[in-house]
Design a protein around this motif. Sequence first.
Motif, short mmCIF file in Angstrom:
data_model
loop_
_atom_site.label_atom_id
_atom_site.label_comp_id
_atom_site.label_asym_id
_atom_site.label_seq_id
_atom_site.Cartn_x
_atom_site.Cartn_y
_atom_site.Cartn_z
N ARG A 38 -96.80 4.16 56.63
CA ARG A 38 -96.87 5.32 56.95
C ARG A 38 -96.04 6.04 58.22
NH1 ARG A 38 -102.03 4.75 54.55
NH2 ARG A 38 -102.32 5.88 52.73
N GLY A 39 -95.44 7.02 58.28
CA GLY A 39 -94.95 7.66 59.43
C GLY A 39 -96.06 7.72 60.33
N PRO A 40 -95.53 8.25 61.90
CA PRO A 40 -96.43 8.52 62.78
C PRO A 40 -97.74 9.47 62.33
CG PRO A 40 -94.43 8.69 63.73
CD PRO A 40 -94.34 8.45 62.28
N ARG A 41 -98.85 9.39 62.93
CA ARG A 41 -99.73 10.19 62.39
C ARG A 41 -99.72 11.73 62.96
NH1 ARG A 41 -105.28 9.67 64.30
NH2 ARG A 41 -105.78 10.57 62.18
N ALA A 42 -99.60 12.99 62.14
CA ALA A 42 -99.33 14.28 62.40
C ALA A 42 -100.50 14.53 63.36
CB ALA A 42 -99.32 15.28 61.27
N ALA A 43 -101.69 13.92 63.21
CA ALA A 43 -102.87 14.41 64.15
C ALA A 43 -102.65 13.62 65.50
CB ALA A 43 -104.24 14.08 63.49
N GLY A 44 -101.84 12.76 65.63
CA GLY A 44 -101.64 12.07 67.00
C GLY A 44 -102.58 10.88 66.94
N GLY A 45 -102.38 10.05 68.30
CA GLY A 45 -103.38 9.05 68.19
C GLY A 45 -102.88 7.77 67.39
N GLY A 46 -103.68 6.32 67.77
CA GLY A 46 -103.47 5.60 66.95
C GLY A 46 -103.82 5.66 65.61
N GLY A 47 -103.98 4.25 64.96
CA GLY A 47 -104.35 3.74 63.63
C GLY A 47 -103.85 2.84 62.99
N GLY A 48 -103.61 2.95 61.52
CA GLY A 48 -102.87 2.09 60.89
C GLY A 48 -103.79 1.21 59.99
N VAL A 49 -102.94 0.11 59.33
CA VAL A 49 -103.71 -0.84 58.58
C VAL A 49 -104.28 -1.90 59.40
CG1 VAL A 49 -103.40 -2.28 56.52
CG2 VAL A 49 -102.18 -0.21 56.82
N TRP A 50 -105.61 -2.15 59.02
CA TRP A 50 -106.33 -3.28 59.85
C TRP A 50 -106.29 -4.47 59.13
CZ3 TRP A 50 -109.91 -2.84 64.13
CH2 TRP A 50 -110.91 -3.93 64.58
N SER A 51 -106.45 -4.46 57.89
CA SER A 51 -106.44 -5.58 56.96
C SER A 51 -105.77 -5.39 55.73
CB SER A 51 -107.92 -6.11 56.63
OG SER A 51 -108.78 -6.23 57.66
N ALA A 52 -104.85 -6.49 55.18
CA ALA A 52 -104.20 -6.25 53.90
C ALA A 52 -104.35 -7.39 53.05
CB ALA A 52 -102.71 -5.72 54.18
N TYR A 53 -104.76 -7.67 51.96
CA TYR A 53 -105.15 -8.76 51.34
C TYR A 53 -104.78 -8.80 49.80
CZ TYR A 53 -108.15 -9.56 55.28
OH TYR A 53 -108.78 -9.66 56.60
N TYR A 54 -104.40 -9.69 49.48
CA TYR A 54 -104.01 -9.83 47.75
C TYR A 54 -105.22 -10.40 46.94
CZ TYR A 54 -101.65 -11.45 43.73
OH TYR A 54 -101.09 -11.37 42.17
N TYR A 55 -105.29 -9.64 45.94
CA TYR A 55 -106.63 -10.12 45.26
C TYR A 55 -106.57 -9.71 43.74
CZ TYR A 55 -111.68 -10.36 43.69
OH TYR A 55 -112.74 -10.82 43.09
N ASN A 56 -106.33 -10.76 42.93
CA ASN A 56 -106.26 -10.78 41.45
C ASN A 56 -105.33 -9.73 41.07
OD1 ASN A 56 -108.17 -12.60 41.32
ND2 ASN A 56 -109.85 -11.32 40.72
N GLY A 57 -103.83 -9.60 41.55
CA GLY A 57 -102.70 -9.02 41.22
C GLY A 57 -102.54 -7.77 41.70
N TYR A 58 -103.25 -7.30 42.94
CA TYR A 58 -102.79 -6.05 43.78
C TYR A 58 -103.07 -6.41 45.16
CZ TYR A 58 -103.11 -3.29 39.38
OH TYR A 58 -102.57 -2.86 38.19
N ILE A 59 -102.74 -5.55 46.12
CA ILE A 59 -102.83 -5.80 47.48
C ILE A 59 -103.58 -4.34 47.82
CG2 ILE A 59 -101.61 -5.58 49.79
CD1 ILE A 59 -99.13 -6.68 48.24
N TYR A 60 -104.76 -4.98 48.61
CA TYR A 60 -105.70 -3.89 48.99
C TYR A 60 -105.43 -3.69 50.79
CZ TYR A 60 -107.69 -4.32 44.46
OH TYR A 60 -107.75 -4.37 42.90
N ALA A 61 -105.44 -2.67 51.08
CA ALA A 61 -105.61 -2.29 52.64
C ALA A 61 -106.53 -1.25 53.06
CB ALA A 61 -104.06 -1.87 52.79
N ALA A 62 -107.08 -1.86 54.14
CA ALA A 62 -107.88 -0.77 54.84
C ALA A 62 -107.25 -0.24 56.00
CB ALA A 62 -109.30 -1.91 55.17
N ASP A 63 -107.22 1.04 56.00
CA ASP A 63 -106.62 1.84 56.97
C ASP A 63 -107.76 2.66 57.98
OD1 ASP A 63 -105.52 4.42 58.22
OD2 ASP A 63 -103.60 3.23 57.43
N PHE A 64 -107.42 2.54 59.11
CA PHE A 64 -108.29 2.93 60.06
C PHE A 64 -108.78 4.33 59.51
CE2 PHE A 64 -107.54 1.38 64.76
CZ PHE A 64 -107.09 0.12 64.54
N HIS A 65 -107.86 5.18 59.33
CA HIS A 65 -108.14 6.79 59.17
C HIS A 65 -107.89 7.14 57.72
CE1 HIS A 65 -108.41 7.25 63.44
NE2 HIS A 65 -107.36 6.84 63.42
#
Length: 442
Positions: free
Chosen positions: A374-401
């Motif tokens: 994703r591009g920079p947060r319009a709301a400002g501040g940090g964030g982003g994807v903490w974890s990204a894992y492959y499981y049974n055909g898909y990638i799952y990502a946990a994003d801060f916000h």
Amino acid sequence: MPALAADIPPPDTVVTSQNVSHVRNIPKPAPIAGTINTDIAFQGDYAYVGNYGGFSIYDVSDPKQAKPVSSVVCPGSQMDVTVYGNLLFTAVDSSRSDDSCNSTALSADHKEAWEGVRIFDVSDKTAPKYIKSVETNCGSHTLTLVPGKGRDKGRNAYVYVSSYNPSANFPDCSPPHDKISIVKVPLQNPTAAAVAATPVVFPDGGNETQPGLLLPTSGCHDITAYPEKDIAAGACMGDGVLFDISDRLNPKVTARTTDPNFAFWHSATFNNDASKVVFTDELGGGGAATCNEATGPTRGADAIYDIVNGQLVKKAYFKIPRYQADSENCVAHNGSLIPVKGKDIMVQAWYMGGVSVWDFTDSANPREIGYFERGPRAAGGGGGVWSAYYYNGYIYAADFHEGFDVLKINDPLTNGANRVHSDRLNVQTQQSYREWGWGHDD
């Protein structure tokens, strides 16, 4: 030099490589919407997503319609999560007034303050039950489950607890803290879980004097175990370590290395045959903009090591080739293998650098083959994807916000993984692809 404006996506805009599609985004459930997402564990049709405010369970039986099932409000960062049977283990590394889910922050200089491991019974996904806490020295920044072996298999599980940053003012976290804690969990009576060993990893002290370290070595940040091979890799702040874990309560250091380009050894991933290990460097502690030309390609990166005669031999660094804006915190973070036979391919989170899929089959010449960001947060501040894992055909990502993202990669290099299915994925407890099971024609 700052990244060129033309290279930076517009604020909050999703961009992907041609071989990656954004399948679904699920915003954080209301009970924990105000705190950030962290780690992910999987079992059967469910994903467990940690959050500084507790955790959520998602039904991923149909990834295109993934949906939240329940959320538990139980504050205490980081809430690193691991699931085993009907038990969910969560890590608490923020000092609390007590071990309850109603606790409040209390400085670790108070003897009565608590931090450590919380255990939940998740047999009812709609209503998890908190059944046990185990206090550990310096808390539990991360945790790694190691099943028992031999006659112990199915009877006990062991939780390797990583923690660090001691202080003479902390009664339960005083220096030197060059150890890990091991919690023994009787699987038929998990409320009897207790610390059973505190092996010292660095009896002569760790790496404390290297210039540029985020913190001197005092314990480990994270450990990845490969139980079927009786080995583990420790990312221990200033040191990278290999362990022999054939005796679950008495892990032995078999190799150790440092790197002048690493500020903070953060996590580790073996390849499938355990002939290599990838270590990550969390330069800036996750809060700095290090994916830029000024930082360069060898810092805040992954380092690929071949394991040769039991020792670590560095072959190359890998860093995402896409510069990020100076407002975007970005550094190597949590990822997992994509189970492609005969290849070494990872998916990995890079905070606001998004998700990268990269190939390190040739240890000396790693390369990115796909991405999502994703591009920079319009709301400002940090964030982003903490974890990204492959499981049974898909990638799952946990994003801060932004919540929980489901991605799909369609590429000749990775499509073979679509035939590989598992009933469990705790990324810090690796299992071989053959144990997962190949397609019917293998």
